[in-house]
Motif scaffolding. Structure first.
Motif, PDB file in Angstrom:
ATOM      1  N   PHE A   1     -14.807  11.225   2.374  1.00 28.68           N
ATOM      2  CA  PHE A   1     -15.945  11.619   3.191  1.00 28.68           C
ATOM      3  C   PHE A   1     -15.614  11.337   4.658  1.00 28.68           C
ATOM      4  N   GLY A   2     -15.424  12.386   5.447  1.00 28.74           N
ATOM      5  CA  GLY A   2     -15.143  12.206   6.861  1.00 28.74           C
ATOM      6  C   GLY A   2     -16.407  12.235   7.696  1.00 28.74           C
ATOM      7  N   SER A   3     -16.234  12.261   9.000  1.00 26.44           N
ATOM      8  CA  SER A   3     -17.388  12.313   9.899  1.00 26.44           C
ATOM      9  C   SER A   3     -17.981  13.712   9.913  1.00 26.44           C
ATOM     10  N   ASN A   4     -19.247  13.808  10.276  1.00 23.02           N
ATOM     11  CA  ASN A   4     -19.947  15.097  10.373  1.00 23.02           C
ATOM     12  C   ASN A   4     -19.853  15.907   9.080  1.00 23.02           C
ATOM     13  N   GLU A   5     -19.937  15.202   7.949  1.00 20.03           N
ATOM     14  CA  GLU A   5     -19.924  15.820   6.617  1.00 20.03           C
ATOM     15  C   GLU A   5     -18.623  16.557   6.312  1.00 20.03           C
ATOM     16  N   GLU A   6     -17.570  16.268   7.056  1.00 19.17           N
ATOM     17  CA  GLU A   6     -16.272  16.873   6.784  1.00 19.17           C
ATOM     18  C   GLU A   6     -15.611  16.171   5.606  1.00 19.17           C
ATOM     19  N   LEU A   7     -14.998  16.936   4.725  1.00 19.60           N
ATOM     20  CA  LEU A   7     -14.239  16.370   3.620  1.00 19.60           C
ATOM     21  C   LEU A   7     -12.754  16.460   3.943  1.00 19.60           C
ATOM     22  N   LEU A   8     -12.015  15.411   3.553  1.00 21.41           N
ATOM     23  CA  LEU A   8     -10.582  15.338   3.808  1.00 21.41           C
ATOM     24  C   LEU A   8      -9.852  15.124   2.495  1.00 21.41           C
TER      25      LEU A   8
ATOM     26  N   TYR B   1       5.502  14.310   1.099  1.00 20.80           N
ATOM     27  CA  TYR B   1       5.731  15.729   0.796  1.00 20.80           C
ATOM     28  C   TYR B   1       4.393  16.441   0.617  1.00 20.80           C
ATOM     29  N   THR B   2       3.458  15.788  -0.084  1.00 23.18           N
ATOM     30  CA  THR B   2       2.123  16.364  -0.290  1.00 23.18           C
ATOM     31  C   THR B   2       1.420  16.624   1.032  1.00 23.18           C
ATOM     32  N   TYR B   3       1.410  15.622   1.927  1.00 25.25           N
ATOM     33  CA  TYR B   3       0.736  15.786   3.214  1.00 25.25           C
ATOM     34  C   TYR B   3       1.390  16.889   4.043  1.00 25.25           C
ATOM     35  N   GLN B   4       2.702  17.029   3.946  1.00 26.73           N
ATOM     36  CA  GLN B   4       3.379  18.088   4.690  1.00 26.73           C
ATOM     37  C   GLN B   4       2.956  19.466   4.188  1.00 26.73           C
ATOM     38  N   MET B   5       2.834  19.626   2.867  1.00 27.33           N
ATOM     39  CA  MET B   5       2.402  20.899   2.300  1.00 27.33           C
ATOM     40  C   MET B   5       0.953  21.195   2.673  1.00 27.33           C
ATOM     41  N   LEU B   6       0.106  20.182   2.644  1.00 28.64           N
ATOM     42  CA  LEU B   6      -1.303  20.374   3.008  1.00 28.64           C
ATOM     43  C   LEU B   6      -1.437  20.730   4.477  1.00 28.64           C
ATOM     44  N   SER B   7      -0.680  20.038   5.324  1.00 31.38           N
ATOM     45  CA  SER B   7      -0.732  20.304   6.758  1.00 31.38           C
ATOM     46  C   SER B   7      -0.256  21.713   7.066  1.00 31.38           C
ATOM     47  N   GLU B   8       0.786  22.149   6.353  1.00 32.40           N
ATOM     48  CA  GLU B   8       1.317  23.497   6.560  1.00 32.40           C
ATOM     49  C   GLU B   8       0.261  24.559   6.269  1.00 32.40           C
ATOM     50  N   GLN B   9      -0.605  24.284   5.286  1.00 33.60           N
ATOM     51  CA  GLN B   9      -1.660  25.229   4.917  1.00 33.60           C
ATOM     52  C   GLN B   9      -2.967  24.980   5.669  1.00 33.60           C
ATOM     53  N   GLN B  10      -2.927  24.115   6.682  1.00 29.44           N
ATOM     54  CA  GLN B  10      -4.096  23.832   7.514  1.00 29.44           C
ATOM     55  C   GLN B  10      -5.251  23.247   6.703  1.00 29.44           C
ATOM     56  N   ILE B  11      -4.919  22.455   5.703  1.00 25.53           N
ATOM     57  CA  ILE B  11      -5.935  21.803   4.878  1.00 25.53           C
ATOM     58  C   ILE B  11      -6.208  20.415   5.454  1.00 25.53           C
ATOM     59  N   PRO B  12      -7.470  20.066   5.692  1.00 26.30           N
ATOM     60  CA  PRO B  12      -7.774  18.812   6.387  1.00 26.30           C
ATOM     61  C   PRO B  12      -7.358  17.566   5.617  1.00 26.30           C
ATOM     62  N   ILE B  13      -6.651  16.677   6.311  1.00 27.90           N
ATOM     63  CA  ILE B  13      -6.238  15.379   5.788  1.00 27.90           C
ATOM     64  C   ILE B  13      -6.505  14.335   6.864  1.00 27.90           C
TER      65      ILE B  13
ATOM     66  N   ALA C   1      -4.901  22.140  -4.357  1.00 32.02           N
ATOM     67  CA  ALA C   1      -4.050  22.263  -5.536  1.00 32.02           C
ATOM     68  C   ALA C   1      -3.063  23.419  -5.375  1.00 32.02           C
ATOM     69  N   LYS C   2      -3.533  24.524  -4.818  1.00 26.74           N
ATOM     70  CA  LYS C   2      -2.665  25.683  -4.578  1.00 26.74           C
ATOM     71  C   LYS C   2      -1.532  25.333  -3.617  1.00 26.74           C
ATOM     72  N   ALA C   3      -1.820  24.486  -2.643  1.00 25.66           N
ATOM     73  CA  ALA C   3      -0.835  24.157  -1.616  1.00 25.66           C
ATOM     74  C   ALA C   3       0.409  23.504  -2.207  1.00 25.66           C
ATOM     75  N   ILE C   4       0.253  22.841  -3.351  1.00 28.17           N
ATOM     76  CA  ILE C   4       1.428  22.233  -3.981  1.00 28.17           C
ATOM     77  C   ILE C   4       1.829  22.986  -5.254  1.00 28.17           C
ATOM     78  N   GLY C   5       1.217  24.150  -5.463  1.00 27.19           N
ATOM     79  CA  GLY C   5       1.581  24.985  -6.600  1.00 27.19           C
ATOM     80  C   GLY C   5       1.110  24.453  -7.939  1.00 27.19           C
ATOM     81  N   ALA C   6       0.023  23.691  -7.963  1.00 23.38           N
ATOM     82  CA  ALA C   6      -0.442  23.063  -9.200  1.00 23.38           C
ATOM     83  C   ALA C   6      -1.223  24.034 -10.077  1.00 23.38           C
ATOM     84  N   ASP C   7      -0.938  24.014 -11.378  1.00 20.58           N
ATOM     85  CA  ASP C   7      -1.767  24.724 -12.347  1.00 20.58           C
ATOM     86  C   ASP C   7      -3.073  23.969 -12.541  1.00 20.58           C
ATOM     87  N   PHE C   8      -2.967  22.642 -12.612  1.00 19.62           N
ATOM     88  CA  PHE C   8      -4.152  21.787 -12.654  1.00 19.62           C
ATOM     89  C   PHE C   8      -3.837  20.476 -11.974  1.00 19.62           C
TER      90      PHE C   8
END
Length: 297
Positions: free
Chosen positions: A256-263, A103-115, A242-249
């Motif tokens: 650490f991904g390739s080319n200094e990309e964070l996932l 469910y988390t990955y689906q919400m992140l993917s929907e918001q175009q957040i890298p995973i 955190a926003k993608a899953i509606g978290a207060d905290f």
């Protein structure tokens, strides 16, 4: 205004670690003149009685608090409190999403957040293997080695490193009916990640976790923590996750991904904060209580 709050932990695992987290929140609340009581979830009795309207018989003389701080995954009690008008941190929906990695990955993917590239395994109603053609497509898409990760689990215990095709075909039947994903292995992040503690719209502290004995960086698996200097890029990614899953905290784990990309690897809606405090000297409990007070006002 003097607010009151419940700090809810799970009665079946009320260990020193969970009690310590509850105490950190309680102490931070006391400094801001907020009265709290720590309750185990088995001390809270909820009664659903539609005939008479929704009734809830709850510990603490049946008097509801202004808010509830959840150090648990009991989404049913969280939802019940919300239906009774209690502000819950984090919300039942956030707890539900965070507890389910798919469910988390689906919400992140929907918001175009890298995973990491992820394939959701098809649902099974009995133990058994998947068709060879399906497994072939998985390995063609993600390569070998890869990660098999169960949807539900904590402390990295349900995350499996798969080094070859034989290991892959052996582990799939062991998943039985449990939901899981296949995920690309991020070699650049072997035994290391970043834990960012997010409160509202900001990241309050971060650490780099390192483990030279395991592909997982978790401290519970033998890893160590070092203070990590946050930059705008890292903070923005963690806050957006955190926003993608509606978290207060939340404790947001970054790879650490390739080319200094964070996932984004995972989001923990009830991440413990003692180790962060001991490593960085920043007590996130103070920021959390300040945020709660602002939300209630």
């Amino acid at each position: 205004m003097n607010y009151t709050g419940w700090i809810i932990i799970n009665g079946s695992i009320a260990t020193d670690k969970f009690l310590d987290y509850a105490n950190m929140i309680a102490e931070a609340a006391e400094k801001q003149n907020i009265q709290t009581v720590c309750l185990k979830n088995d001390a809270v009795l909820t009664l659903l009685c539609p005939k008479n309207g929704m009734v809830s018989s709850i510990a603490n003389n049946d008097k509801l608090p202004d808010f509830a701080f959840f150090i648990d995954k009991d989404i049913y009690i969280a939802r019940q409190l919300e239906q009774l008008g209690v502000r819950v941190f984090n919300s039942s929906r956030t707890i539900e999403i965070s507890d389910d990695k798919i469910y988390t990955y689906q919400m992140l993917s929907e918001q175009q957040i890298p995973i990491p590239e992820t394939i959701i395994a098809p649902k099974k109603y009995h133990a058994g293997d998947l068709p060879p053609a399906y497994i072939q497509k998985v390995t063609e898409s993600l390569g070998i080695p890869l990660i098999v990760k169960e949807a539900f689990g904590s402390f990295g215990e349900q995350v499996h490193f798969i080094s070859n095709h034989e290991e892959l075909t052996k582990i799939i039947p062991l998943m039985e009916q449990r939901p899981f994903v296949f995920q690309r292995y991020i070699e650049e992040s072997k035994g290391r990640d970043i834990r960012v503690q997010v409160v509202g719209e900001k990241a309050v502290t971060a650490v780099e976790r390192q483990n030279n004995k395991d592909f997982r960086a978790n401290v519970t698996n033998g890893g160590k923590m070092l203070p990590f200097a946050l930059d705008d890029k890292t903070e923005k990614l963690a806050v957006n996750a955190a926003k993608a899953i509606g978290a207060d905290f939340a404790g947001v784990d970054l790879l650490f991904g390739s080319n200094e990309e964070l996932l984004v690897c995972e989001i923990n809606a009830n991440a413990h904060i003692r180790n962060l405090y001991e490593c960085t000297g920043i007590n996130a409990a103070d920021d959390m209580v300040t945020y709660i007070k602002k939300e209630l006002s």
